[in-house]
Design an enzyme around this catalytic site. Structure first.
Site, PDB file in Angstrom:
ATOM      1  CG  ASN A  30      33.736   4.211 136.146  1.00 32.86           C
ATOM      2  OD1 ASN A  30      34.809   3.910 135.622  1.00 32.86           O
ATOM      3  ND2 ASN A  30      33.171   3.501 137.103  1.00 32.86           N
ATOM      4  CD  GLU A  37      43.107  -2.109 143.390  1.00 33.64           C
ATOM      5  OE1 GLU A  37      41.959  -2.608 143.385  1.00 33.64           O
ATOM      6  OE2 GLU A  37      43.309  -0.898 143.631  1.00 33.64           O
ATOM      7  CE1 TYR A  95      38.357  -2.909 137.967  1.00 27.86           C
ATOM      8  CE2 TYR A  95      39.340  -2.856 135.783  1.00 27.86           C
ATOM      9  CZ  TYR A  95      38.827  -2.188 136.890  1.00 27.86           C
ATOM     10  OH  TYR A  95      38.792  -0.806 136.912  1.00 27.86           O
ATOM     11  CE  LYS A 131      38.143   2.523 136.076  1.00 23.82           C
ATOM     12  NZ  LYS A 131      36.731   2.119 136.318  1.00 23.82           N
ATOM     13  CG  PHE A 137      30.230  -5.136 134.666  1.00 21.05           C
ATOM     14  CD1 PHE A 137      31.546  -4.989 135.063  1.00 21.05           C
ATOM     15  CD2 PHE A 137      29.273  -5.359 135.653  1.00 21.05           C
ATOM     16  CE1 PHE A 137      31.924  -5.078 136.389  1.00 21.05           C
ATOM     17  CE2 PHE A 137      29.639  -5.453 136.999  1.00 21.05           C
ATOM     18  CZ  PHE A 137      30.960  -5.306 137.368  1.00 21.05           C
ATOM     19  NE  ARG A 159      34.203   6.187 139.165  1.00 19.48           N
ATOM     20  CZ  ARG A 159      34.330   5.088 139.890  1.00 19.48           C
ATOM     21  NH1 ARG A 159      33.610   4.925 141.000  1.00 19.48           N
ATOM     22  NH2 ARG A 159      35.181   4.149 139.528  1.00 19.48           N
ATOM     23  NE  ARG A 212      35.727   3.276 146.516  1.00 21.92           N
ATOM     24  CZ  ARG A 212      35.399   2.419 145.550  1.00 21.92           C
ATOM     25  NH1 ARG A 212      36.316   2.051 144.636  1.00 21.92           N
ATOM     26  NH2 ARG A 212      34.205   1.926 145.451  1.00 21.92           N
ATOM     27  CG  HIS A 241      40.690   1.635 140.092  1.00 17.14           C
ATOM     28  ND1 HIS A 241      39.789   0.636 140.338  1.00 17.14           N
ATOM     29  CD2 HIS A 241      41.705   1.464 140.984  1.00 17.14           C
ATOM     30  CE1 HIS A 241      40.245  -0.127 141.335  1.00 17.14           C
ATOM     31  NE2 HIS A 241      41.414   0.355 141.732  1.00 17.14           N
ATOM     32  CB  THR A 279      30.399   2.253 140.735  1.00 14.30           C
ATOM     33  OG1 THR A 279      31.129   1.900 141.916  1.00 14.30           O
ATOM     34  CG2 THR A 279      30.870   1.413 139.563  1.00 14.30           C
TER      35      THR A 279
HETATM   36  P1  IDP Z   1      34.476   0.912 141.549  1.00 11.18           P
HETATM   37  O1  IDP Z   1      35.376   1.227 140.374  1.00 11.18           O
HETATM   38  O2  IDP Z   1      33.651   2.106 141.935  1.00 11.18           O
HETATM   39  O3  IDP Z   1      35.205   0.298 142.716  1.00 11.18           O
HETATM   40  P2  IDP Z   1      33.415  -1.771 141.016  1.00 11.18           P
HETATM   41  O4  IDP Z   1      32.067  -2.243 141.455  1.00 11.18           O
HETATM   42  O5  IDP Z   1      34.611  -2.314 141.708  1.00 11.18           O
HETATM   43  O6  IDP Z   1      33.390  -0.170 141.053  1.00 11.18           O
HETATM   44  O7  IDP Z   1      33.525  -2.075 139.455  1.00 11.18           O
HETATM   45  C1  IDP Z   1      34.765  -1.960 138.804  1.00 11.18           C
HETATM   46  C2  IDP Z   1      34.550  -1.265 137.489  1.00 11.18           C
HETATM   47  O8  IDP Z   1      33.739  -2.083 136.651  1.00 11.18           O
HETATM   48  C3  IDP Z   1      33.790   0.061 137.552  1.00 11.18           C
HETATM   49  O9  IDP Z   1      34.593   1.166 137.918  1.00 11.18           O
HETATM   50  C4  IDP Z   1      33.274   0.185 136.138  1.00 11.18           C
HETATM   51  O10 IDP Z   1      34.321   0.615 135.255  1.00 11.18           O
HETATM   52  C5  IDP Z   1      32.938  -1.263 135.816  1.00 11.18           C
HETATM   53  N1  IDP Z   1      31.524  -1.531 136.074  1.00 11.18           N
HETATM   54  C6  IDP Z   1      30.942  -1.781 137.267  1.00 11.18           C
HETATM   55  N2  IDP Z   1      29.613  -1.954 137.132  1.00 11.18           N
HETATM   56  C7  IDP Z   1      29.346  -1.809 135.804  1.00 11.18           C
HETATM   57  C8  IDP Z   1      28.147  -1.873 135.020  1.00 11.18           C
HETATM   58  O11 IDP Z   1      27.048  -2.074 135.530  1.00 11.18           O
HETATM   59  N3  IDP Z   1      28.283  -1.668 133.676  1.00 11.18           N
HETATM   60  C9  IDP Z   1      29.495  -1.426 133.095  1.00 11.18           C
HETATM   61  N4  IDP Z   1      30.628  -1.356 133.795  1.00 11.18           N
HETATM   62  C10 IDP Z   1      30.573  -1.534 135.133  1.00 11.18           C
HETATM   63 MG    MG Z   2      36.168  -1.550 142.839  1.00  2.60          MG
END
Ligand code: IDP
Ligand code: MG
Length: 149
Positions: free
Chosen positions: A112, A126, A49, A9, A57, A102, A85, A115, A91
């Site tokens: 974070n 994707e 997304y 990212k 968020f 992470r 993963r 992805h 996350t």
């Molecule tokens: P993932 O990337 O681990 O699959 P997802 O739940 O699919 O996580 O969320 C996608 C992305 O959205 C996360 O990687 C992160 O960048 C962002 N995100 C998810 N939850 C939060 C939050 O609580 N605050 C800010 N950003 C978030």
């Molecule tokens: Mg995800």
């Protein structure tokens, strides 16, 4: 062989983590079959997304992911989706295990660093969103027979 979509990212690019992240996937035995540095346009980010639209968020997430260049990749190998993963970590980086990307490099869920697709269906979607078929390169790594029985 499974494929998964991986992205360093914009924070990961700015923080000089491209090489470290690529190295972790490479040494695991996964094979990179596509890679490009790409500033993701807003419309692609919104499609990418779409499942998070409406969440608190979401706007921040779209701004974050379009804020600078990202490195988009396709990696292939045995159970590539779940392997990536595991290498990524949770996350929320504050909860991610040390030894994960992470866990080692990030602090906040809004920054974070990486992805990775969460399922084979997500990976297909994707990959199709970010790459043309001709960008996926078919080749054999010389250590292939030492990686999978
Ligand atoms: P993932 O990337 O681990 O699959 P997802 O739940 O699919 O996580 O969320 C996608 C992305 O959205 C996360 O990687 C992160 O960048 C962002 N995100 C998810 N939850 C939060 C939050 O609580 N605050 C800010 N950003 C978030
Ligand atoms: Mg995800």
């Amino acid at each position: 062989m499974e494929r998964t979509f991986v992205m360093v990212k914009p924070d990961g690019v700015q923080r000089a983590l491209i090489g470290n992240i690529v190295s972790r996937l490479e040494r695991k035995g996964l094979k990179v079959i596509a890679m490009k540095i790409y500033r993701i346009p807003r419309d692609i980010a919104e499609r990418f997304y779409a499942e998070h639209k409406g969440k608190q968020f979401y706007d921040g997430l779209i701004n974050y992911i379009t804020s600078g260049p990202a490195v988009c990749m396709v990696w292939e190998g045995h159970e590539a989706v779940s392997v990536v993963r595991a290498i990524m970590g949770k996350t929320n980086p504050a909860e991610a295990q040390p030894g994960t990307v992470r866990g080692d490099f990030a602090l906040h869920p809004g920054r974070n660093a990486i992805h990775g697709s969460d399922s084979q269906a997500s990976a297909k979607r994707e990959i199709n969103l970010l790459f043309n078929d001709y960008e996926l390169i078919d080749y054999r790594r010389i250590d292939a027979e030492w990686l999978v029985e």
